[in-house]
Design a protein around this motif. Structure first.
Motif, PDB file in Angstrom:
ATOM      1  N   ALA A  21       0.863  -1.193   0.000  1.00  0.00           N
ATOM      2  CA  ALA A  21       0.000   0.000   0.000  1.00  0.00           C
ATOM      3  C   ALA A  21       0.890   1.231   0.000  1.00  0.00           C
ATOM      4  CB  ALA A  21      -0.910   0.001   1.216  1.00  0.00           C
ATOM      5  N   ALA A  22       0.309   2.375  -0.261  1.00  0.00           N
ATOM      6  CA  ALA A  22       1.059   3.641  -0.257  1.00  0.00           C
ATOM      7  C   ALA A  22       0.299   4.675   0.560  1.00  0.00           C
ATOM      8  CB  ALA A  22       1.275   4.134  -1.678  1.00  0.00           C
ATOM      9  N   VAL A  59      -4.105   3.085  -2.080  1.00  0.00           N
ATOM     10  CA  VAL A  59      -3.375   4.288  -1.686  1.00  0.00           C
ATOM     11  C   VAL A  59      -4.232   5.035  -0.672  1.00  0.00           C
ATOM     12  CG1 VAL A  59      -2.348   6.456  -2.441  1.00  0.00           C
ATOM     13  CG2 VAL A  59      -2.230   4.440  -3.930  1.00  0.00           C
ATOM     14  N   TYR A  60      -3.664   5.317   0.489  1.00  0.00           N
ATOM     15  CA  TYR A  60      -4.348   6.054   1.551  1.00  0.00           C
ATOM     16  C   TYR A  60      -3.872   7.508   1.482  1.00  0.00           C
ATOM     17  CZ  TYR A  60      -5.092   1.305   3.285  1.00  0.00           C
ATOM     18  OH  TYR A  60      -5.434  -0.018   3.403  1.00  0.00           O
ATOM     19  N   ALA A  61      -4.821   8.442   1.340  1.00  0.00           N
ATOM     20  CA  ALA A  61      -4.444   9.844   1.112  1.00  0.00           C
ATOM     21  C   ALA A  61      -5.243  10.774   2.007  1.00  0.00           C
ATOM     22  CB  ALA A  61      -4.663  10.203  -0.354  1.00  0.00           C
ATOM     23  N   ASP A  62      -4.529  11.687   2.701  1.00  0.00           N
ATOM     24  CA  ASP A  62      -5.156  12.718   3.540  1.00  0.00           C
ATOM     25  C   ASP A  62      -4.962  14.066   2.873  1.00  0.00           C
ATOM     26  OD1 ASP A  62      -6.250  11.393   5.848  1.00  0.00           O
ATOM     27  OD2 ASP A  62      -4.196  10.908   6.439  1.00  0.00           O
ATOM     28  N   LEU A  63      -6.065  14.821   2.724  1.00  0.00           N
ATOM     29  CA  LEU A  63      -6.024  16.122   2.052  1.00  0.00           C
ATOM     30  C   LEU A  63      -6.232  17.235   3.066  1.00  0.00           C
ATOM     31  CD1 LEU A  63      -6.059  17.950  -0.489  1.00  0.00           C
ATOM     32  CD2 LEU A  63      -8.523  17.518  -0.617  1.00  0.00           C
ATOM     33  N   ILE A  88      -1.713  -5.636   4.960  1.00  0.00           N
ATOM     34  CA  ILE A  88      -0.589  -4.916   4.347  1.00  0.00           C
ATOM     35  C   ILE A  88       0.723  -5.517   4.843  1.00  0.00           C
ATOM     36  CG2 ILE A  88       0.534  -2.662   4.092  1.00  0.00           C
ATOM     37  CD1 ILE A  88      -2.181  -1.363   4.681  1.00  0.00           C
ATOM     38  N   ASP A  89       1.681  -5.672   3.918  1.00  0.00           N
ATOM     39  CA  ASP A  89       3.034  -6.124   4.269  1.00  0.00           C
ATOM     40  C   ASP A  89       4.065  -5.011   4.111  1.00  0.00           C
ATOM     41  OD1 ASP A  89       2.132  -8.750   4.736  1.00  0.00           O
ATOM     42  OD2 ASP A  89       2.242  -9.205   2.592  1.00  0.00           O
ATOM     43  N   LEU A  90       3.802  -4.072   3.194  1.00  0.00           N
ATOM     44  CA  LEU A  90       4.772  -3.020   2.889  1.00  0.00           C
ATOM     45  C   LEU A  90       4.032  -1.718   2.598  1.00  0.00           C
ATOM     46  CD1 LEU A  90       7.664  -2.047   2.096  1.00  0.00           C
ATOM     47  CD2 LEU A  90       7.199  -2.911  -0.215  1.00  0.00           C
ATOM     48  N   ILE A  91       4.573  -0.596   3.127  1.00  0.00           N
ATOM     49  CA  ILE A  91       3.992   0.724   2.899  1.00  0.00           C
ATOM     50  C   ILE A  91       5.020   1.591   2.189  1.00  0.00           C
ATOM     51  CG2 ILE A  91       3.050   2.814   3.987  1.00  0.00           C
ATOM     52  CD1 ILE A  91       2.179   1.056   6.331  1.00  0.00           C
TER      53      ILE A  91
END
Length: 589
Positions: A21-22, A59-63, A88-91
């Motif tokens: 994930a990102a 993708v987790y996004a905060d605005l 999730i294994d990697l960010i």
């Protein structure tokens, strides 16, 4: 013989894909930064999905949310929850600044993810959190990011103050009664009527609580449809913007990392800009409200019209905890009885106050004697008396407005004046008729007779059945044990003492009621005041009562906790098995 050859088949091992994930974030909600966030999301979508060894999670996004704290970052918190669920294994993230600007938050999050076996890649700094030197590099770079955040905050403050000096507000704040049209505040007439009415009602003598109740009855709501409350009304009454002027820097940010704000009470300069918009309230009325608020604050309870007060309100002081006495009402069968007691005791707070309830009737009789008058009223109290001090329940000191100080004993008035012939007959009848209402009031032969010698509160009776099957009644001080640690006494012990003092063979309630006026208990001593004026004191000794733990004892217990050895545990286990066998206890399966 036939030849047999074993053919080994090789298994095709499929390596599971890494769930990736990102995380992306921008601190302000502007068109340019929206585009930047969109670019980050597209970049990570392509990067993850093009790698055949990775499984795309999202993708987790905060605005428009700052990175100084994770509390308000909804997407970040959702990502952490998914990590805990094993999704999730990697960010992946662009940089340390996008992940967190607070060093403590960053390290805590990275360590939590490390404990779950999840790695974080910071692309700009080329750091992998699970590598050997990853945490060291993170702590160093995060400190730089935190200081950069402080530097940005100082630059923002400098720009804000520069605008203040030019008379420009820091953004378009929301204020009830106005709306923004371009760069100017314009009156909303329907809301302005409410603002004017709040000022008018307050200056006419009403309290904020009375205005709140009045608006609630009339169905008047705030802009968002909520009920008007005291704090809303206070904001209206203290906001100088309603005079057509602006006051800048009424609050300031204490720390850019925590984001905590504090009311400016002279720590930083303020900037007053005159005639910036149309006024709803005149400056004269605003100053009148300011003066009236100060007057009511200094006057205390008397200055609040919503509180029922008397001439004695705010005049009686407790010398033990420096609080004023408050009036209380006790509903008795015949009539209401008014008493005064320390504010701390009335609120049930722990205090060193050793003063019990003072009856208003007795207090006024003492004041009549002190002032040398036959009848005392509120007007006379206001004219003649400055304030009154109460020492325990023994002495009353009256400070007069002319400078004279008078001391009077309370207990003497309590016995000789308050207990009139009629009251004595009434109490005697109640004691004779105890058996008629014992179920309702749980009365004992000593109900209404026993008083604590330390705090002057009455003793209460409590019964219990001992393990031996014997029913025992014990009397305790009615005050909390954390405040008053006076000793308790068995009812049987008290009966034996009464028999000894009255020289009778067996306890008789009627004989006690005829001869005993009051019983005082103080540290294993029982003092019996007889109706003929004689006092008899007896010492008793019983099992040591429960003593609450002191703070020092609690501290020592925490520092040196009791640790059981294996030998002690085994010994205790064998003992409990023996007890169960003897008592035939059943154990749960």
């Amino acid at each position: 013989m036939a030849k047999i050859t074993k053919i080994n088949t090789s298994k095709l091992l499929i390596k599971p894909k890494i769930k990736v994930a990102a995380y992306a974030r921008v601190s302000m909600d502007t068109d340019r930064l929206r585009h930047s966030l969109s670019t980050q999301i597209s970049y990570y979508n392509n990067l993850i999905q093009e790698n055949p060894e990775w499984e795309y999670v999202g993708v987790y996004a905060d605005l428009g949310i700052t990175g100084t704290s994770i509390e308000k970052r909804v997407e970040f918190k959702r990502m952490m929850e998914d990590c805990k669920r094993g999704k999730i294994d990697l960010i992946l993230t662009k940089s340390i600044q996008r992940f967190a600007r607070n060093t403590v938050d960053l390290l805590n999050v990275v360590r939590e993810l490390k404990s779950l076996g999840i790695e974080v890649w910071f692309e700009k700094e080329n750091i992998q959190s699970l590598s050997g030197d990853g945490e060291l590099m993170l702590s160093i770079l995060a400190s730089f990011a935190q200081e950069e955040s402080r530097s940005i905050s100082e630059n923002v403050k400098w720009g804000t103050i520069k605008r203040f000096k030019q008379g420009i507000p820091n953004g378009k704040f929301s204020i009830y009664g106005y709306r923004w049209e371009g760069e100017h505040l314009v009156i909303i007439e329907d809301e302005a009527k409410i603002v004017r009415r709040i000022y008018k009602e307050y200056l006419s003598g009403k309290s904020r609580l009375q205005i709140e109740k009045m608006f609630d009855v009339e169905g008047i709501k705030t802009r968002k449809g909520y009920r008007w409350v005291d704090s809303n009304i206070k904001v209206i009454l203290t906001n100088i913007h309603y005079t057509g002027n602006l006051l800048f820097q009424k609050e300031y940010v204490v720390d850019p990392i925590s984001g905590k704000t504090r009311k400016n009470r002279g720590e930083l300069p303020q900037y007053f800009v005159e005639n910036t918009h149309e006024a709803i309230i005149s400056m004269e009325d605003f100053k009148k409200v300011e003066t009236e608020m100060k007057r009511r604050r200094n006057a205390g309870a008397i200055g609040n019209p919503s509180i029922n007060t008397t001439a004695l309100t705010s005049k009686i002081r407790c010398v033990h905890c420096q609080k004023n006495f408050q009036r209380a009402i006790r509903n008795q069968k015949e009539a209401k009885v008014y008493t005064w007691l320390c504010a701390n005791r009335k609120a049930g707070k722990k205090a060193n106050c050793q003063t019990g309830e003072i009856r208003e009737g007795i207090l006024k009789e003492i004041l009549q004697e002190a002032l040398g008058v036959k009848v005392i009223d509120d007007k006379l109290i206001e004219e003649k008396i400055d304030y009154i001090e109460i020492i325990k329940k023994e002495k009353i000191i009256v400070y007069k407005n002319d400078g004279h100080v008078l001391e009077k004993p309370y207990r003497e008035k309590d016995r000789s004046s308050y207990y009139t012939k009629e009251i004595r007959e009434q109490l005697s009848k109640q004691r004779r008729d105890k058996h008629q209402y014992k179920r309702t009031y749980n009365a004992t032969p000593f109900t209404g007779l026993v008083e604590c010698g330390k705090c002057a509160n009455p003793y209460r009776s409590q019964g219990r059945t001992l393990t031996t099957g014997v029913y025992e009644r014990r009397m305790y001080c009615n005050t909390k044990s954390t405040i008053c640690q006076n000793t308790s006494i068995k009812q049987y012990t008290l009966e034996r003492i009464i028999c000894d003092v009255l020289n009778i063979e067996s306890f008789d309630e009627k004989t006690m009621d005829d001869k005993v006026q009051r019983i005082f208990i103080n540290d294993n001593k029982v003092t019996i005041l007889l109706k003929n004026g004689i006092e008899e004191t007896r010492v008793y000794k019983e099992k040591r009562p429960f003593i609450p733990w002191s703070e020092e004892r609690r501290k020592n217990q925490k520092q040196n906790p009791r640790v059981w050895t294996d030998e002690e545990r085994l010994k205790q286990s064998e003992l409990m098995k023996k007890v169960r066998r003897e008592k035939k206890w059943s154990t749960r399966k």
